[in-house]
Design an enzyme around this catalytic site. Sequence first.
Site, PDB file in Angstrom:
ATOM      1  N   TYR A  56      -7.390  13.119 -71.990  1.00 10.68           N
ATOM      2  CA  TYR A  56      -6.707  14.392 -71.779  1.00 10.68           C
ATOM      3  C   TYR A  56      -5.775  14.710 -72.947  1.00 10.68           C
ATOM      4  O   TYR A  56      -4.662  14.176 -73.046  1.00 10.68           O
ATOM      5  CB  TYR A  56      -5.906  14.368 -70.476  1.00 10.68           C
ATOM      6  CG  TYR A  56      -6.715  14.052 -69.234  1.00 10.68           C
ATOM      7  CD1 TYR A  56      -8.087  14.299 -69.177  1.00 10.68           C
ATOM      8  CD2 TYR A  56      -6.110  13.503 -68.111  1.00 10.68           C
ATOM      9  CE1 TYR A  56      -8.828  14.012 -68.027  1.00 10.68           C
ATOM     10  CE2 TYR A  56      -6.845  13.220 -66.963  1.00 10.68           C
ATOM     11  CZ  TYR A  56      -8.199  13.471 -66.937  1.00 10.68           C
ATOM     12  OH  TYR A  56      -8.918  13.183 -65.801  1.00 10.68           O
ATOM     13  N   HIS A 142     -13.630   5.535 -66.641  1.00  7.44           N
ATOM     14  CA  HIS A 142     -13.760   6.979 -66.788  1.00  7.44           C
ATOM     15  C   HIS A 142     -15.184   7.391 -67.176  1.00  7.44           C
ATOM     16  O   HIS A 142     -15.657   7.064 -68.259  1.00  7.44           O
ATOM     17  CB  HIS A 142     -12.782   7.469 -67.860  1.00  7.44           C
ATOM     18  CG  HIS A 142     -12.425   8.919 -67.750  1.00  7.44           C
ATOM     19  ND1 HIS A 142     -11.539   9.540 -68.598  1.00  7.44           N
ATOM     20  CD2 HIS A 142     -12.827   9.882 -66.870  1.00  7.44           C
ATOM     21  CE1 HIS A 142     -11.406  10.805 -68.255  1.00  7.44           C
ATOM     22  NE2 HIS A 142     -12.195  11.038 -67.213  1.00  7.44           N
TER      23      HIS A 142
END
Length: 326
Positions: A56, A142
């Site tokens: 992010y 992830h």
Amino acid sequence: MRTRRLGRSEVRISALGFGAAPLGNLYTPISDDDAMTAVDAAWDAGVRYFDTAPHYGLGLSERRLGAALAHRPRAGFTVSTKVGRLLEPHPAPTGSDLAAGGFAVPDTLVRRPDYSRDGVLRSLESSLTRLGLDRVDIVYVHDPDDHLGVALDETLPALAALRDQGVVGAIGVGMNNVAPLVRVVAEADVDAVMVAGRWTLLDRTARPLLDACARRGVSVVAAAPFNSGLLSRPQPIDGATFDYGPAPAAVLDRAARLARVCARNGTLLPHAAVRFPLRASVVAGVVAGFRSADEVESAASWVGDDLSASTWAELDAAVETAPDIS
């Protein structure tokens, strides 16, 4: 705000979790002050679970979240981050990460997939530095869609070892796709899975995953309850997105049906959207991305205010009779 434990671990998360992707300038930038204000509003509303990742904003989300939580009592909140992507110097930066990663930040770094044990340790060490913490409570693998074998054989065992050593409290996998998560639950010793966009008011295709988790004592964290923004307004708008792309006609039709049911029953589509995942007892919490204090305050009020049984029945019927979107 109520909390629930993740699987058999001692880690607890609040019913509403703060998704920190917007703090990394997802699609459009926000200021440091706005990021701080959003986290402060979440805290004031009772949110105690904060989810981030190196992906992010190429680390910006972790840095901003860490700064915003720095003056809070460490025992008073739960933080999750993710492994699987190492951040390394970009050999040929273009000036912006928007095209490659979707974040409005300079692309001085580049993501390199690494699901090895060494990659796990390096990623976690870097995350702790950016967060300014000595530990994180939850670590998710992830998006290992193209690396599922390595994730099962190497990444998750490495995380399990860290959990056994008390370095992290709980481990899991975070993905958009249901089938790989069902396999993870069947084959790995995880405490939780984070499923994004597949257990929502609109898209309920994660039902097999919820059933598998219930059988194995694994918790579900339901992320992206607004389906890329489609359910974030009282009425779906032209050009609305679904799964990070233009919403197909069948999806818009289903969303419009749900909005009409909400209006008839005196509620709002985003209220129903943020409450829906919590109807399942195996769901420990719902995580939504926030970029402003107003967004946090609205979601927190909706989480604490359930809909009537008759409204849920109408919403369920609207989904069952709508065109298929799978």
